[in-house]
Design an enzyme around this catalytic site. Structure first.
Site, PDB file in Angstrom:
ATOM      1  N   LYS A  49       0.937  -1.167  -0.069  1.00  0.00           N
ATOM      2  CA  LYS A  49       0.052  -0.072   0.100  1.00  0.00           C
ATOM      3  C   LYS A  49       0.742   1.190   0.083  1.00  0.00           C
ATOM      4  O   LYS A  49       0.580   2.440  -0.652  1.00  0.00           O
ATOM      5  CB  LYS A  49      -0.887  -0.020   1.286  1.00  0.00           C
ATOM      6  CG  LYS A  49      -1.905  -1.125   1.143  1.00  0.00           C
ATOM      7  CD  LYS A  49      -2.437  -1.612  -0.079  1.00  0.00           C
ATOM      8  CE  LYS A  49      -3.312  -2.833   0.268  1.00  0.00           C
ATOM      9  NZ  LYS A  49      -2.752  -4.094   0.445  1.00  0.00           N
ATOM     10  N   TYR A 262     -11.676 -15.114   2.632  1.00  0.00           N
ATOM     11  CA  TYR A 262     -10.710 -13.983   3.066  1.00  0.00           C
ATOM     12  C   TYR A 262     -10.172 -14.354   4.475  1.00  0.00           C
ATOM     13  O   TYR A 262     -11.235 -14.288   5.581  1.00  0.00           O
ATOM     14  CB  TYR A 262     -11.453 -12.652   2.828  1.00  0.00           C
ATOM     15  CG  TYR A 262     -10.441 -11.509   3.254  1.00  0.00           C
ATOM     16  CD1 TYR A 262      -9.353 -11.135   2.367  1.00  0.00           C
ATOM     17  CD2 TYR A 262     -10.744 -10.915   4.602  1.00  0.00           C
ATOM     18  CE1 TYR A 262      -8.512 -10.104   3.079  1.00  0.00           C
ATOM     19  CE2 TYR A 262      -9.640  -9.768   4.854  1.00  0.00           C
ATOM     20  CZ  TYR A 262      -8.629  -9.538   4.194  1.00  0.00           C
ATOM     21  OH  TYR A 262      -7.848  -8.660   4.350  1.00  0.00           O
ATOM     22  N   TYR A 288      -2.617 -12.764   3.198  1.00  0.00           N
ATOM     23  CA  TYR A 288      -2.036 -12.479   1.446  1.00  0.00           C
ATOM     24  C   TYR A 288      -0.980 -13.196   0.879  1.00  0.00           C
ATOM     25  O   TYR A 288      -1.082 -14.037   0.112  1.00  0.00           O
ATOM     26  CB  TYR A 288      -1.546 -10.895   1.519  1.00  0.00           C
ATOM     27  CG  TYR A 288      -3.083 -10.256   1.742  1.00  0.00           C
ATOM     28  CD1 TYR A 288      -4.077  -9.627   0.666  1.00  0.00           C
ATOM     29  CD2 TYR A 288      -3.137  -9.452   2.825  1.00  0.00           C
ATOM     30  CE1 TYR A 288      -5.116  -8.957   1.071  1.00  0.00           C
ATOM     31  CE2 TYR A 288      -4.315  -8.460   3.305  1.00  0.00           C
ATOM     32  CZ  TYR A 288      -5.057  -8.358   2.234  1.00  0.00           C
ATOM     33  OH  TYR A 288      -6.215  -7.631   2.800  1.00  0.00           O
TER      34      TYR A 288
HETATM   35  C1  LIG Z   1      -3.354  -5.387   0.257  1.00  0.00           C
HETATM   36  C2  LIG Z   1      -2.461  -6.353   0.119  1.00  0.00           C
HETATM   37  C3  LIG Z   1      -2.296  -7.282  -0.836  1.00  0.00           C
HETATM   38  C4  LIG Z   1      -3.263  -7.393  -1.990  1.00  0.00           C
HETATM   39  O1  LIG Z   1      -3.119  -6.115  -2.831  1.00  0.00           O
HETATM   40  P1  LIG Z   1      -4.246  -5.551  -3.486  1.00  0.00           P
HETATM   41  O2  LIG Z   1      -3.792  -4.404  -4.192  1.00  0.00           O
HETATM   42  O3  LIG Z   1      -5.356  -5.108  -2.765  1.00  0.00           O
HETATM   43  O4  LIG Z   1      -4.780  -6.568  -4.459  1.00  0.00           O
HETATM   44  C5  LIG Z   1      -1.379  -8.293  -0.902  1.00  0.00           C
HETATM   45  N1  LIG Z   1      -0.582  -8.278   0.379  1.00  0.00           N
HETATM   46  C6  LIG Z   1      -0.634  -7.573   1.228  1.00  0.00           C
HETATM   47  C7  LIG Z   1       0.236  -7.705   2.401  1.00  0.00           C
HETATM   48  C8  LIG Z   1      -1.612  -6.817   1.497  1.00  0.00           C
HETATM   49  O5  LIG Z   1      -1.723  -6.134   2.393  1.00  0.00           O
END
Ligand SMILES: *Cc1c(COP(=O)(O)O)cnc(C)c1O
Length: 332
Positions: A49, A262, A288
């Protein structure tokens, strides 16, 4: 791609490293596995992010906002990093947290939730899973305005076309860096959630005519749901840049490693997190990158890659959430 036209803040003063995972590659006996360490991006504890926020916060500042408003799950890395950017810029930050798993918000929880408090969040609103999140953020924004402030609303994951520019920039970074290293990649793999990372990277790789295939591993949705999402955002990102959009068939977002949903742990995620830690000293996360790496390991075991191929895994961060999942991961 002419990215310099867009205002940008800088939160990481250098490219993130690309490293060879030689123990993991040997253990799996498939392709050469390389990793792009976006877990080492700037702002509190890093993660993907940060790249999106460079463009989004620059826009907020250009619009004279004094309060960032955003939304995420109860252990959201995006909320932690938006808050950290706000602190760094001297802005306020209000968060809307969605209980995607019913009852999952615990104000005393560790991980990112603890960091919301430590970083000094200005307000948290908790809503049920499936709520109208735009409406919930607009209500918070109205509140900020009523108190004389100027809100700037950032969508979940920072995933609009402006945020996705962060990953167009990352595609350029990867191409320049691998050229410099003499590393001829064959494939790239990343997690696919709110889709800004996947869509931005794809737009950048296709926009540079790299010919490098990108595979997304879904963390929330089925393939049928996610691929149109990614394609729509990639199309919007390309339009913002004034370049042609990736084709629908360039979008691959596999849903085989989501498991029960999720943030719900899977045995494959636990294996991947423990393998990367014990073989490479790399900390993945349970929501993730653990599932995305489980996808890469699964693809290797299915014989998806040719021997001698070089595959780059994008490490998008998230390790602070490990501390909220200790009972699931410890000694497993
Ligand atoms: C948000 C996030 C993702 C996914 O990315 P997106 O752009 O939302 O698809 C992957 N890994 C981590 C650690 C995240 O915080």
């Amino acid at each position: 791609m002419h990215l310099a036209r867009f205002p940008r803040r800088r939160y990481t003063p250098h490219p993130t490293p690309i490293e060879h995972l030689k123990h993991l590659s040997r253990e799996l006996g498939g392709p050469e596995i390389w990793i792009k360490r976006d877990d080492l991006l700037g702002l509190a504890a890093g993660g993907n992010k940060t790249r999106k926020l460079e463009f989004l916060v620059a826009d907020a500042l250009a619009k004279s906002a004094d309060t960032l408003v955003t939304v995420g799950a109860v252990q959201s890395n995006h909320c932690r990093l938006t808050l950290a950017a706000a602190v760094k810029e001297g802005l306020k930050c209000r968060l809307v947290l969605e209980q995607r798993v019913p009852g999952s918000y615990d104000p005393k929880a560790s991980g990112n939730n603890f960091l919301f408090d430590l970083l000094g969040v200005d307000g948290i609103t908790v809503v049920e899973g499936g709520s109208d999140l735009a409406a919930a953020m607009n209500a918070v924004a109205d509140d900020v305005r009523a108190a004389g402030g100027t809100p700037y609303v950032i969508p979940g994951g920072g995933s609009n076309a402006l945020g996705a520019l962060g990953y167009v920039a990352c595609a350029e970074e990867i191409l320049a860096q691998t050229f410099d290293m003499g590393l001829a990649l064959d494939q790239v793999v990343c997690a696919s959630g709110s889709a800004g990372t996947h869509a931005g990277l794809l737009t950048g790789l296709v926009g540079a005519s790299s010919g490098l295939p990108l595979t997304g591993i879904n963390v929330r949705r089925t393939r049928e749901e996610q691929e149109p999402n990614v394609h729509k955002l990639a199309t919007e990102t390309a339009a913002l840049l004034g370049i042609s959009a990736p084709a629908r068939e360039d979008v691959v977002a596999l849903g085989d490693w989501v498991g029960g949903g999720y943030s719900i742990p899977t045995p494959e995620m636990i294996e991947a997190v423990r393998m990367l830690a014990s073989l490479e000293g790399v900390l993945l996360d349970p929501v993730y990158t653990g599932k995305a790496m489980a996808g890469l390991i699964g693809l290797i075991r299915r014989g998806h890659f040719k021997n001698g191929e070089r595959v780059l895994f994008l490490h998008t961060g998230g390790a602070p959430a490990l501390y909220a999942y200790q009972p699931v991961l410890q000694g497993a």
